[in-house]
Design a protein around this motif. Structure first.
Motif, mmCIF file in Angstrom:
data_model
loop_
_atom_site.group_PDB
_atom_site.id
_atom_site.type_symbol
_atom_site.label_atom_id
_atom_site.label_comp_id
_atom_site.label_asym_id
_atom_site.label_seq_id
_atom_site.Cartn_x
_atom_site.Cartn_y
_atom_site.Cartn_z
ATOM 1 N N TRP A 62 43.722 5.271 7.948
ATOM 2 C CA TRP A 62 43.356 5.267 6.924
ATOM 3 C C TRP A 62 44.110 4.956 5.338
ATOM 4 O O TRP A 62 45.340 5.634 5.998
ATOM 5 N N PHE A 108 43.515 -1.113 3.753
ATOM 6 C CA PHE A 108 41.869 -2.162 2.653
ATOM 7 C C PHE A 108 42.377 -3.739 1.632
ATOM 8 O O PHE A 108 41.740 -4.391 1.138
ATOM 9 N N LEU A 129 34.845 1.674 9.238
ATOM 10 C CA LEU A 129 35.254 2.318 9.347
ATOM 11 C C LEU A 129 34.687 3.658 10.575
ATOM 12 O O LEU A 129 32.936 3.666 10.887
ATOM 13 N N VAL A 164 37.781 12.147 3.807
ATOM 14 C CA VAL A 164 37.261 10.833 3.826
ATOM 15 C C VAL A 164 36.007 10.584 4.618
ATOM 16 O O VAL A 164 34.270 10.509 4.433
ATOM 17 N N TYR A 202 32.158 9.966 3.198
ATOM 18 C CA TYR A 202 30.740 9.057 4.240
ATOM 19 C C TYR A 202 30.177 9.732 4.785
ATOM 20 O O TYR A 202 28.589 8.912 4.778
ATOM 21 N N LEU A 239 32.474 -0.654 5.182
ATOM 22 C CA LEU A 239 32.313 -0.572 3.516
ATOM 23 C C LEU A 239 32.856 -2.021 3.703
ATOM 24 O O LEU A 239 33.325 -2.779 4.226
ATOM 25 N N LYS A 289 36.264 0.279 -0.713
ATOM 26 C CA LYS A 289 35.789 1.640 0.331
ATOM 27 C C LYS A 289 34.100 1.867 -0.017
ATOM 28 O O LYS A 289 33.880 3.068 0.033
ATOM 29 N N GLU A 290 33.359 1.635 -0.525
ATOM 30 C CA GLU A 290 31.890 1.790 -0.690
ATOM 31 C C GLU A 290 31.271 0.743 -0.191
ATOM 32 O O GLU A 290 31.102 -0.513 1.007
ATOM 33 N N ARG A 295 26.807 3.879 -3.843
ATOM 34 C CA ARG A 295 27.130 4.609 -5.297
ATOM 35 C C ARG A 295 26.709 5.476 -6.335
ATOM 36 O O ARG A 295 27.436 6.595 -6.020
ATOM 37 N N LEU A 319 38.779 8.985 -3.912
ATOM 38 C CA LEU A 319 37.717 8.347 -3.263
ATOM 39 C C LEU A 319 37.014 7.921 -3.603
ATOM 40 O O LEU A 319 36.766 8.052 -4.949
#
Length: 676
Positions: A25, A30, A42, A86, A90, A109, A113-114, A159, A522
């Protein structure tokens, strides 16, 4: 060798030779996904996770699948124990989308990061209604390339839902700390779900309710409630005699797959054993029960003997799986289970038959392949039998050990070992607690007072400490101060708690966040006051703040503790099983907590007798300070003279003290200590 080589996490290192091109990570992963315009896979797990190993062997070691995955995704592997922030964010998304969660956690994701597609374990081929992992990859790839607008819609909706949830606890600091009514509601709620036959709460799977048991012990100490004590006694004995407890080597497994504590999920975690060691110690302190004393000591010895590291810290876990001699394959529980024939091979026919009856080992077995998990339904085990079986078991291939050191869990272990060593006359356990604390100072504590979460082989990881690290390490240091009288431990705890106030606390509401205000951003800042396998950082911080205030007279810290405990009152009636540590802290607040100052020369046996009596006290959350008369470095000891030239003990609340005493029996009555 992929990009996981050189990291400190044993879990990540287990995947360093995968054909999957794993990234740790970090922003680089990303950025790579954005550059290639591909989604991120992920995968979150931990070293002792059985199904994580299964998915790794089935899918991540498959060269063809890995080639497909590498071409169409950026694969990111996370150790949830290194990055609980993290994992928390998630996992909340997975649960919001699917209604369930677990590990391995598998989330897809966007490069931003969505999250937009969710799951846990996927088999290599479709089975039992689950799609195969290759199918999942192909479906996600097709959606990303052909229906990007749908992906964006799902990601945006998730989100937004997480952002909406983010405000749930924001105002909790404005709620008053729980009072008698809320505590009674919690006790009623626990009584409804309590299993009076087998102990514990609810049905299978059953987890050790460590934090709830601590609350109940404190509630009994404050109110005399026999109903509260009975739940502790019944649960503690059932676990100690069940298969969840290692009847040979000591220590507890993670949970029981059934409702009678017979068959465990065999991984053994540091945090469970630290918490349970303390619970059994406190039960012995309350009742004098010999079984509780034995289990506390054996669990302490397990932590030191099997989880202790060369550098002085404590490893995170022992794996559930090991190679079974019968098959030559890795199997869950293989190290721990026995057949009647295996017992007879060690103890002889007569001895083996007697051991089988004692341990509940049958021809049919209580586990797989006709093997049984050892239980001890009644009586005590002959030490010679235990030693013989333990020696034979040591010849089997042992489970792997996750030897990373987690600051928070070491803080819990430090508190348990310090108290256990002091109360049960085992100075070696106090010394083990001090060594672990010294490691945290040398490796985890940065010069500016910030904590790093993990280390391995004496080398610190790169991940910043989260709230539970600061709170639990402070708790460990406070316990060391109570036991040793070394004021430096109190000072160090205060430094950690200052960081909690400055970096983790919402100044307006008093609520607490799991990450610091300068931590990596995050998709939302994690915040959760409820306990999971360990005390929530929120509740642990409240307890540590309250104890520190009792030592120092700091209104700043006491007010912060009271504000933080507001959420406990809000949850006590609705979810008492998941706010146990907060309820335990609330019991301390309702009782004062009591402050005990023992003054006198350290070498005087009368000082030692008063100090021991104070530590044996059951008053909820009581703090104990020991030092020379009038010691200026600790506020609780200041202006406390000897009594007619003799060592003396002062029992106070909010620094208002009763008349001092030089009599251990009189002190015992003041602090609720059982006469030995």
């Amino acid at each position: 060798m992929n990009r996981l080589a050189g990291v400190t996490s044993p879990y990540l290192l287990q995947h360093a030779d995968n054909p999957v091109d794993w990234w740790p990570w970090g922003p680089e992963a990303f950025e790579e996904a954005k550059r290639r315009d591909v989604p991120v896979l992920l995968s979150v797990g931990y070293a002792a996770c059985h199904w994580c190993h299964v998915m790794a062997h089935e899918s991540f070691e498959d060269a063809d699948l890995a080639a497909y995955l590498n071409e169409r995704f950026v694969a990111v592997k996370v150790d949830r124990e290194e990055r609980p922030d993290v994992d928390a964010v998630y996992m909340e998304a997975v649960q919001a989308a699917t209604g369930q969660g677990g590990w391995p956690m598998t989330v897809f994701l966007t490069p931003g990061k969505e999250p937009f597609y969710f799951g846990t374990y996927f088999p290599p081929q479709p089975r039992h209604g689950m799609p195969g992992f290759r199918q999942v990859l192909e479906g996600v790839d097709a959606a990303w390339r052909e229906r990007r607008d749908e992906v964006a819609e799902v990601a945006g909706r998730i989100r937004a839902e997480l952002a909406e949830r983010a405000g749930v606890y924001a105002g909790a600091g404005g709620v008053p700390a729980p009072g008698e009514g809320e505590v009674r509601e919690a006790l009623v709620g626990l009584s409804r779900s309590f299993d009076p036959v087998r102990g514990g709460y609810g049905g299978a799977p059953k987890f050790p309710p460590s934090m709830v048991l601590e609350f109940l012990l404190r509630h009994h100490a404050r109110t005399g409630s026999q109903a509260a004590l009975e739940q502790v006694v019944r649960t503690a004995e059932a676990m100690a005699r069940g298969g969840i407890y290692d009847q040979l080597g000591g220590g507890f497994a993670r949970y029981s797959v059934d409702d009678a504590w017979v068959v465990p999920h065999f991984e053994k975690m540091l945090y469970d054993n630290a918490l349970l060691c303390r619970v059994y110690l406190h039960l012995w302190r309350t009742t004098g029960d010999g079984l509780a004393r034995r289990v506390a000591l054996q669990t302490a010895d397990f932590m030191v003997g099997e989880l202790g590291t060369e550098q002085g810290g404590f490893a995170s876990a022992l794996d559930a799986d090991s190679v079974a001699e019968r098959t030559g394959k890795s199997e869950e529980g293989a190290y721990y289970v026995w057949t009647p024939a295996e017992l007879a091979a060690v103890l002889g026919e007569e001895g083996g038959a007697a051991a089988a009856e004692l341990f509940g080992v049958t021809a049919e077995g209580t586990f797989e392949h006709g093997a049984s998990v050892l239980q001890l339904p009644a009586g005590e085990l002959d030490e010679r039998v235990r030693a013989a079986l333990l020696a034979a078991r040591a010849e089997r291939p042992a489970p792997a050990r996750d030897d990373k050191v987690v600051a928070a869990w070491n803080g819990l272990a430090i508190a348990a070992l310090a108290e256990c060593g002091a109360l049960l006359d085992r100075p070696d356990l106090v010394a083990a607690a001090e060594r672990a604390a010294d490691l945290l100072l040398a490796v985890h504590l940065e010069p500016e007072g910030r904590l790093l979460r993990t280390s391995r082989d004496g080398r610190a990881g790169a991940n910043a400490g989260v709230l539970e690290d600061y709170a639990d390490v402070a708790e460990g240091f406070l316990a060391l101060y109570a036991v040793t009288g070394e004021a430096s431990w109190l000072e160090l705890a205060g430094g950690l708690l200052d960081v909690v106030l400055l970096k983790f606390t919402d100044e307006k509401s008093g609520s607490l966040y799991d990450t610091a205000d300068d931590a990596e951003e995050l998709i939302r800042r994690p915040q959760d006051p409820t306990d999971n396998a360990t005390p929530s950082g929120w509740s642990a911080a409240a307890q540590a703040l309250l104890s520190y205030a009792a030592y120092t007279g700091s209104e700043l810290h006491r007010t912060a503790a009271e504000r933080a405990l507001g959420v406990v009152g809000a949850l006590a009636g609705r979810a008492p099983r998941f706010i146990g540590w907060g309820l335990a802290a609330a019991e301390a607040l309702l009782d004062g907590p009591r402050e005990v100052a023992v003054v006198g020369p350290a070498e005087d046996p009368r000082t030692a007798a008063l100090h021991r009596t104070a530590l044996l006290g059951t008053a909820p959350g009581a703090v104990v300070a020991r030092g020379e008369a009038g010691a200026a470095e600790v506020a609780l000891l200041a202006d406390r003279p000897l009594l007619g030239g003799a060592p003396a003990a002062y029992v106070c609340r909010h620094f208002a003290c009763e008349a001092p005493t030089a009599d251990p029996a009189e002190l015992a009555a003041k602090v609720g200590a059982r006469q030995e």
